[in-house]
Design an enzyme around this catalytic site. Structure first.
Site, PDB file in Angstrom:
ATOM      1  N   GLY A   1       0.863  -1.183   0.000  1.00  0.00           N
ATOM      2  CA  GLY A   1       0.000   0.000   0.000  1.00  0.00           C
ATOM      3  C   GLY A   1       0.896   1.228   0.000  1.00  0.00           C
ATOM      4  O   GLY A   1       1.894   1.262   0.708  1.00  0.00           O
TER       5      GLY A   1
ATOM      6  N   GLY B   1       0.516   4.328   1.048  1.00  0.00           N
ATOM      7  CA  GLY B   1       0.630   5.063   2.304  1.00  0.00           C
ATOM      8  C   GLY B   1       1.529   4.346   3.289  1.00  0.00           C
ATOM      9  O   GLY B   1       2.437   4.938   3.886  1.00  0.00           O
TER      10      GLY B   1
ATOM     11  N   ASN C   1       3.807   1.967   2.719  1.00  0.00           N
ATOM     12  CA  ASN C   1       5.200   1.924   2.253  1.00  0.00           C
ATOM     13  C   ASN C   1       5.913   3.239   2.574  1.00  0.00           C
ATOM     14  O   ASN C   1       7.073   3.247   3.002  1.00  0.00           O
ATOM     15  CB  ASN C   1       5.260   1.709   0.738  1.00  0.00           C
ATOM     16  CG  ASN C   1       4.855   0.307   0.328  1.00  0.00           C
ATOM     17  OD1 ASN C   1       4.833  -0.605   1.139  1.00  0.00           O
ATOM     18  ND2 ASN C   1       4.519   0.142  -0.936  1.00  0.00           N
TER      19      ASN C   1
ATOM     20  N   GLY D   1      12.287   8.524 -12.364  1.00  0.00           N
ATOM     21  CA  GLY D   1      13.012   7.259 -12.331  1.00  0.00           C
ATOM     22  C   GLY D   1      14.516   7.478 -12.251  1.00  0.00           C
ATOM     23  O   GLY D   1      14.978   8.367 -11.525  1.00  0.00           O
TER      24      GLY D   1
ATOM     25  N   GLY E   1      16.356  10.992 -12.253  1.00  0.00           N
ATOM     26  CA  GLY E   1      16.391  11.904 -11.124  1.00  0.00           C
ATOM     27  C   GLY E   1      15.045  12.561 -10.887  1.00  0.00           C
ATOM     28  O   GLY E   1      14.008  11.949 -11.152  1.00  0.00           O
TER      29      GLY E   1
ATOM     30  N   ASP F   1      14.757  -4.235  -8.391  1.00  0.00           N
ATOM     31  CA  ASP F   1      13.299  -4.140  -8.387  1.00  0.00           C
ATOM     32  C   ASP F   1      12.930  -2.685  -8.080  1.00  0.00           C
ATOM     33  O   ASP F   1      13.117  -2.227  -6.958  1.00  0.00           O
ATOM     34  CB  ASP F   1      12.737  -5.091  -7.316  1.00  0.00           C
ATOM     35  CG  ASP F   1      11.222  -5.009  -7.189  1.00  0.00           C
ATOM     36  OD1 ASP F   1      10.583  -4.357  -8.041  1.00  0.00           O
ATOM     37  OD2 ASP F   1      10.677  -5.594  -6.232  1.00  0.00           O
TER      38      ASP F   1
ATOM     39  N   ASP G   1       7.755   5.439  -3.456  1.00  0.00           N
ATOM     40  CA  ASP G   1       7.372   5.401  -2.034  1.00  0.00           C
ATOM     41  C   ASP G   1       8.598   5.632  -1.141  1.00  0.00           C
ATOM     42  O   ASP G   1       8.535   6.357  -0.149  1.00  0.00           O
ATOM     43  CB  ASP G   1       6.720   4.063  -1.675  1.00  0.00           C
ATOM     44  CG  ASP G   1       5.370   3.883  -2.363  1.00  0.00           C
ATOM     45  OD1 ASP G   1       4.765   4.890  -2.749  1.00  0.00           O
ATOM     46  OD2 ASP G   1       4.936   2.721  -2.513  1.00  0.00           O
TER      47      ASP G   1
ATOM     48  N   SER H   1      16.534   1.423  -2.079  1.00  0.00           N
ATOM     49  CA  SER H   1      15.336   0.558  -2.145  1.00  0.00           C
ATOM     50  C   SER H   1      15.286  -0.232  -3.449  1.00  0.00           C
ATOM     51  O   SER H   1      14.793  -1.361  -3.455  1.00  0.00           O
ATOM     52  CB  SER H   1      14.058   1.372  -1.958  1.00  0.00           C
ATOM     53  OG  SER H   1      13.667   1.985  -3.170  1.00  0.00           O
TER      54      SER H   1
ATOM     55  N   GLY I   1      11.044  -6.184  -3.446  1.00  0.00           N
ATOM     56  CA  GLY I   1       9.906  -5.865  -2.595  1.00  0.00           C
ATOM     57  C   GLY I   1       9.758  -4.377  -2.336  1.00  0.00           C
ATOM     58  O   GLY I   1      10.535  -3.564  -2.840  1.00  0.00           O
TER      59      GLY I   1
HETATM   60  N1  LIG Z   1      16.797   2.631 -11.545  1.00  0.00           N
HETATM   61  C1  LIG Z   1      16.991   3.567 -10.592  1.00  0.00           C
HETATM   62  N2  LIG Z   1      18.223   3.852 -10.137  1.00  0.00           N
HETATM   63  C2  LIG Z   1      18.441   4.806  -9.203  1.00  0.00           C
HETATM   64  N3  LIG Z   1      17.445   5.522  -8.634  1.00  0.00           N
HETATM   65  C3  LIG Z   1      16.194   5.270  -9.052  1.00  0.00           C
HETATM   66  C4  LIG Z   1      15.885   4.286 -10.037  1.00  0.00           C
HETATM   67  N4  LIG Z   1      14.536   4.272 -10.225  1.00  0.00           N
HETATM   68  C5  LIG Z   1      14.039   5.199  -9.386  1.00  0.00           C
HETATM   69  N5  LIG Z   1      15.018   5.816  -8.683  1.00  0.00           N
HETATM   70  C6  LIG Z   1      14.880   6.892  -7.690  1.00  0.00           C
HETATM   71  O1  LIG Z   1      13.578   6.883  -7.198  1.00  0.00           O
HETATM   72  C7  LIG Z   1      12.913   8.103  -7.496  1.00  0.00           C
HETATM   73  C8  LIG Z   1      11.463   7.780  -7.767  1.00  0.00           C
HETATM   74  O2  LIG Z   1      11.365   6.897  -8.861  1.00  0.00           O
HETATM   75  P1  LIG Z   1      10.179   7.034  -9.934  1.00  0.00           P
HETATM   76  O3  LIG Z   1      10.270   5.893 -10.880  1.00  0.00           O
HETATM   77  O4  LIG Z   1      10.218   8.407 -10.504  1.00  0.00           O
HETATM   78  O5  LIG Z   1       8.888   6.907  -9.001  1.00  0.00           O
HETATM   79  P2  LIG Z   1       7.674   5.846  -9.081  1.00  0.00           P
HETATM   80  O6  LIG Z   1       8.153   4.634  -8.368  1.00  0.00           O
HETATM   81  O7  LIG Z   1       6.586   6.546  -8.371  1.00  0.00           O
HETATM   82  O8  LIG Z   1       7.400   5.608 -10.540  1.00  0.00           O
HETATM   83  C9  LIG Z   1      13.699   8.708  -8.647  1.00  0.00           C
HETATM   84  O9  LIG Z   1      13.611  10.130  -8.672  1.00  0.00           O
HETATM   85  C10 LIG Z   1      15.113   8.245  -8.344  1.00  0.00           C
HETATM   86  O10 LIG Z   1      15.742   9.095  -7.407  1.00  0.00           O
HETATM   87 MG   LIG Z   2       8.628   5.193 -12.245  1.00  0.00          MG
END
Ligand SMILES: Nc1ncnc2c1ncn2[C@@H]1O[C@H](COP(=O)(O)OP(=O)(O)O)[C@@H](O)[C@H]1O
Ligand SMILES: [Mg+2]
Length: 307
Positions: free
Chosen positions: A39, A41, A43, A223, A226, A247, A253, A283, A288
């Protein structure tokens, strides 16, 4: 350190991995099952707590065995369970997650149940909690009537309100205007603003859209690219850390949890984004969601190694 309230969903993740995703009507005999807390919230609450935040988690559980998945996790982590709402009327939420073991593709059905029925009176009963806190962090996975009510309450008290716009759904303009910091990912930012976010320039345009709605600051996570930040006069891309991703579910979250904790410690929004990016990077190196959230010691160690 400022006090944080995380208001949001808890669901039990029921995850199966099999040879392929079933088509309608098909049953696929599969070899792997795992159950665990989830969930958005929850997480985010766990991420903030493990990152060192002073967190009170508010979510709503049924009176059933799945409720114990939340309660046991919180007790194991030393989290405050005193503001958990419970009901006889609905079961605890679940997410049915099917994963194709060859392609990694998934199909998810999320059924928030109790978390989709948080009543006005239950939100009103949080008045003392919100009054005594500094920052409210919430998402869009509980019923909108409750999201609206808790944001309006916190806004009336002049609290800092962080809205993570996941899972994405329309947010009324008058509600957005009460949000201090909005933290969509690039897909959510695109859907809400109508501006497809693919790079820093399109993120800047989407951020301007949120600012025009009255949101004070915007953090668009993108992602591995950044996160784009709009705060005051500054418009900047903040970097992600380069890690071996195992993963990426729950990256957003982890980011939210790290971000709110850093803000609660008095860091500015850019410093908070760096701390959040480290939390999220750690993470994604683990499988997970809830179990993948790093401890403060891990985050501090990671930041030291990446100075
Ligand atoms: N493959 C990755 N390597 C390093 N950091 C990551 C990666 N994927 C996500 N992050 C970090 O997690 C943040 C949130 O990821 P994002 O994919 O934007 O969110 P969501 O999980 O909501 O789709 C990113 O701004 C980045 O700092
Ligand atoms: Mg994403």
């Amino acid at each position: 350190m400022k006090k944080i309230v995380v208001f949001g969903s808890f669901v039990v993740d029921l995850m199966g991995r099999g040879p392929h995703l079933p088509v309608p009507g098909e049953t696929v005999k599969s070899g792997f099952f795992k159950m665990g807390p989830g969930g958005k919230g929850f997480n985010q609450g766990v991420a903030a707590h493990k990152a060192g935040g002073d967190v009170t988690m508010v979510t709503k559980l049924g009176k059933d065995t799945f409720a114990n998945v939340a309660l046991d996790t919180m007790r194991d982590l030393g989290m405050d369970t005193s503001r958990i709402i419970t009901t006889e009327d609905y079961p605890t939420g679940v997410a049915l997650i099917e994963v194709d073991e060859t392609t990694g593709q998934n199909a998810i059905m999320v059924i928030p149940s109790s978390c989709d029925h948080i009543e006005d009176a239950e939100v009103d009963a949080l008045k003392d909690l919100i009054e005594g806190a500094d920052i409210l962090l919430t998402q869009l996975e509980t019923n909108m009537s409750a999201i609206r009510r808790v944001i309006e309450m916190a806004s009336g008290m002049g609290k800092t309100i962080i809205l993570n716009t996941a899972p994405v759904q329309p947010v009324a303009d008058d509600l957005l205007a009460k949000v201090s910091i909005v933290t969509p990912n690039e897909v959510e930012a695109g859907i809400l603003s109508g501006i497809k976010v693919t790079d820093a320039e399109s993120a800047r345009q989407a951020a301007e859209w949120f600012l025009s709605k009255g949101v004070k600051s915007v953090v668009i996570t993108m992602g591995g690219m950044g996160a784009f930040v709009a705060d005051g006069d500054r418009r900047e891309m903040t970097p992600a850390f380069s890690v071996k991703a195992v993963d990426t579910t729950g990256a957003g979250d982890a980011y939210s949890g790290g971000f709110v904790t850093a803000l609660a410690e008095g860091k500015d929004i850019f410093e908070a984004c760096r701390f959040a990016a480290a939390t999220a990077a750690l993470s994604v190196t683990k499988m997970g969601t809830t179990p993948a959230m790093p401890t403060r010691a891990e985050i501090d160690g990671f930041l030291k190694d990446h100075e």
